[in-house]
Scaffold this motif. Structure first.
Motif, PDB file in Angstrom:
ATOM      1  N   LYS A   4       0.847  -1.207   0.000  1.00 11.51           N
ATOM      2  CA  LYS A   4       0.000   0.000   0.000  1.00 11.51           C
ATOM      3  C   LYS A   4       0.879   1.252   0.000  1.00 11.51           C
ATOM      4  O   LYS A   4       1.911   1.272   0.684  1.00 11.51           O
ATOM      5  N   SER A  39       5.154  -5.339  10.686  1.00 12.14           N
ATOM      6  CA  SER A  39       6.558  -4.960  10.867  1.00 12.14           C
ATOM      7  C   SER A  39       7.009  -4.974  12.324  1.00 12.14           C
ATOM      8  O   SER A  39       8.093  -5.442  12.647  1.00 12.14           O
ATOM      9  N   GLY A  80       5.083  -4.336   5.752  1.00 10.82           N
ATOM     10  CA  GLY A  80       5.161  -3.169   4.875  1.00 10.82           C
ATOM     11  C   GLY A  80       6.423  -2.362   5.118  1.00 10.82           C
ATOM     12  O   GLY A  80       7.405  -2.450   4.388  1.00 10.82           O
ATOM     13  N   THR A  81       6.403  -1.561   6.194  1.00 10.22           N
ATOM     14  CA  THR A  81       7.505  -0.613   6.441  1.00 10.22           C
ATOM     15  C   THR A  81       8.885  -1.252   6.570  1.00 10.22           C
ATOM     16  O   THR A  81       9.850  -0.692   6.067  1.00 10.22           O
ATOM     17  N   ARG A 125       6.338   4.670   5.194  1.00 12.59           N
ATOM     18  CA  ARG A 125       5.354   5.068   4.181  1.00 12.59           C
ATOM     19  C   ARG A 125       5.351   6.568   3.980  1.00 12.59           C
ATOM     20  O   ARG A 125       5.460   7.324   4.938  1.00 12.59           O
TER      21      ARG A 125
HETATM   22  C1  LIG Z   1      -0.430  -1.529   6.621  1.00 15.54           C
HETATM   23  C2  LIG Z   1      -0.817  -2.874   7.095  1.00 15.54           C
HETATM   24  C3  LIG Z   1       0.166  -3.842   7.356  1.00 15.54           C
HETATM   25  C4  LIG Z   1       1.658  -3.584   7.274  1.00 15.54           C
HETATM   26  O1  LIG Z   1       2.038  -2.672   8.259  1.00 15.54           O
HETATM   27  P1  LIG Z   1       3.588  -2.375   8.566  1.00 15.54           P
HETATM   28  O2  LIG Z   1       3.569  -1.926   9.968  1.00 15.54           O
HETATM   29  O3  LIG Z   1       3.979  -1.313   7.599  1.00 15.54           O
HETATM   30  O4  LIG Z   1       4.333  -3.620   8.352  1.00 15.54           O
HETATM   31  C5  LIG Z   1      -0.268  -5.113   7.732  1.00 15.54           C
HETATM   32  N1  LIG Z   1      -1.588  -5.415   7.849  1.00 15.54           N
HETATM   33  C6  LIG Z   1      -2.545  -4.502   7.615  1.00 15.54           C
HETATM   34  C7  LIG Z   1      -3.973  -4.915   7.761  1.00 15.54           C
HETATM   35  C8  LIG Z   1      -2.203  -3.219   7.236  1.00 15.54           C
HETATM   36  O5  LIG Z   1      -3.164  -2.307   7.031  1.00 15.54           O
END
Ligand SMILES: *Cc1c(COP(=O)(O)O)cnc(C)c1O
Length: 229
Positions: free
Chosen positions: A36, A204, A221-222, A228
């Motif tokens: 995302k 993360s 993600g991060t 982000r």
């Molecule tokens: C954004 C998101 C993640 C990943 O988050 P990070 O902390 O960046 O790893 C995982 N699961 C959901 C449902 C998210 O919205």
């Protein structure tokens, strides 16, 4: 150097250490790249490094970004799905992990049927009690959602998803993951026709705890792509 490859290597080392601590094996835990807010070239770079499982929060963003990528890309929706986006979701993603409403399930079923497509779904459970988080909190509602899903021919229940509370308190995070695992055990014995094998938990900041508590799919993600924008 701070490259995607380096960040991926560090994550893989941390996954290896966590599965060892838990007496599990690496192939029991899937790594999802949560893309995302990331660009298409970033997704392509991740694909080039061997990542195949991606997660997006928003249907329209996913549709735009993933159009025409190789067919071995597996894209899951992990953000809240509005009923009026069910049609695009049915056409765009292979799995909805954030299902928490019967009405959304029915809309998804209808659009998957029109496409002659079977979709994997996870039920999102709110295990933290935080009102800002999506997911089912009520046991009765959870049972009726499972019953409904088992009756919909184009949706296949595959497991459960949750987000831990946003806190430094390790015990509170573990408690949240344990709740999801207990719900899985409960549902698996109550609904033997259902497949509840996947436990999507860990991000993360808490994926190692999640692996120790039985996660089969971590959503990162991060740590992978950087902060982000
Ligand atoms: C954004 C998101 C993640 C990943 O988050 P990070 O902390 O960046 O790893 C995982 N699961 C959901 C449902 C998210 O919205």
């Amino acid at each position: 150097m701070d490259t995607l490859q380096n960040r991926l290597d560090i994550i893989e080392d941390r996954i290896d250490a966590a599965v060892r601590r838990a007496g599990r094996s690496r192939d029991e835990v899937k790594l999802m790249a949560v893309s995302k807010t990331r660009t298409r070239p970033e997704v392509e770079e991740a694909y080039g490094l061997g990542l195949r499982l991606f997660g997006e929060n928003r249907v329209l963003e996913a549709q735009e970004k993933f159009l025409g990528l190789p067919s071995d890309v597996e894209l899951h929706l992990i953000g809240h799905l509005q009923r009026n986006k069910a049609k695009i979701a049915a056409a765009t993603v292979g799995c909805v992990q954030s299902l928490d409403k019967i009405s959304t399930a029915r809309a998804l079923e209808q659009h998957c049927a029109a496409l002659d497509k079977t979709m994997a779904v996870y039920i999102e459970i709110n295990t933290s009690g935080e009102s800002s988080k999506e997911g089912i909190t009520d046991d009765q509602e959870l049972s009726s959602t499972v019953e409904e899903l088992l009756s919909l021919p184009h949706l296949r229940i595959r497991g459960l998803m949750t987000m831990a509370p946003f806190t430094d308190d390790e015990d509170a995070i573990r408690a949240s993951f344990r709740t999801l695992r207990r719900q899985r055990e409960h549902l698996a014995s109550r609904f033997p026709a259902g497949d509840f094998s996947e436990l999507s938990m860990g991000m993360s900041s808490d994926f190692e705890l999640a692996i120790e508590e039985g996660s089969t799919l971590i959503r990162v993600g991060t740590q992978l792509f950087g902060a982000r924008r």
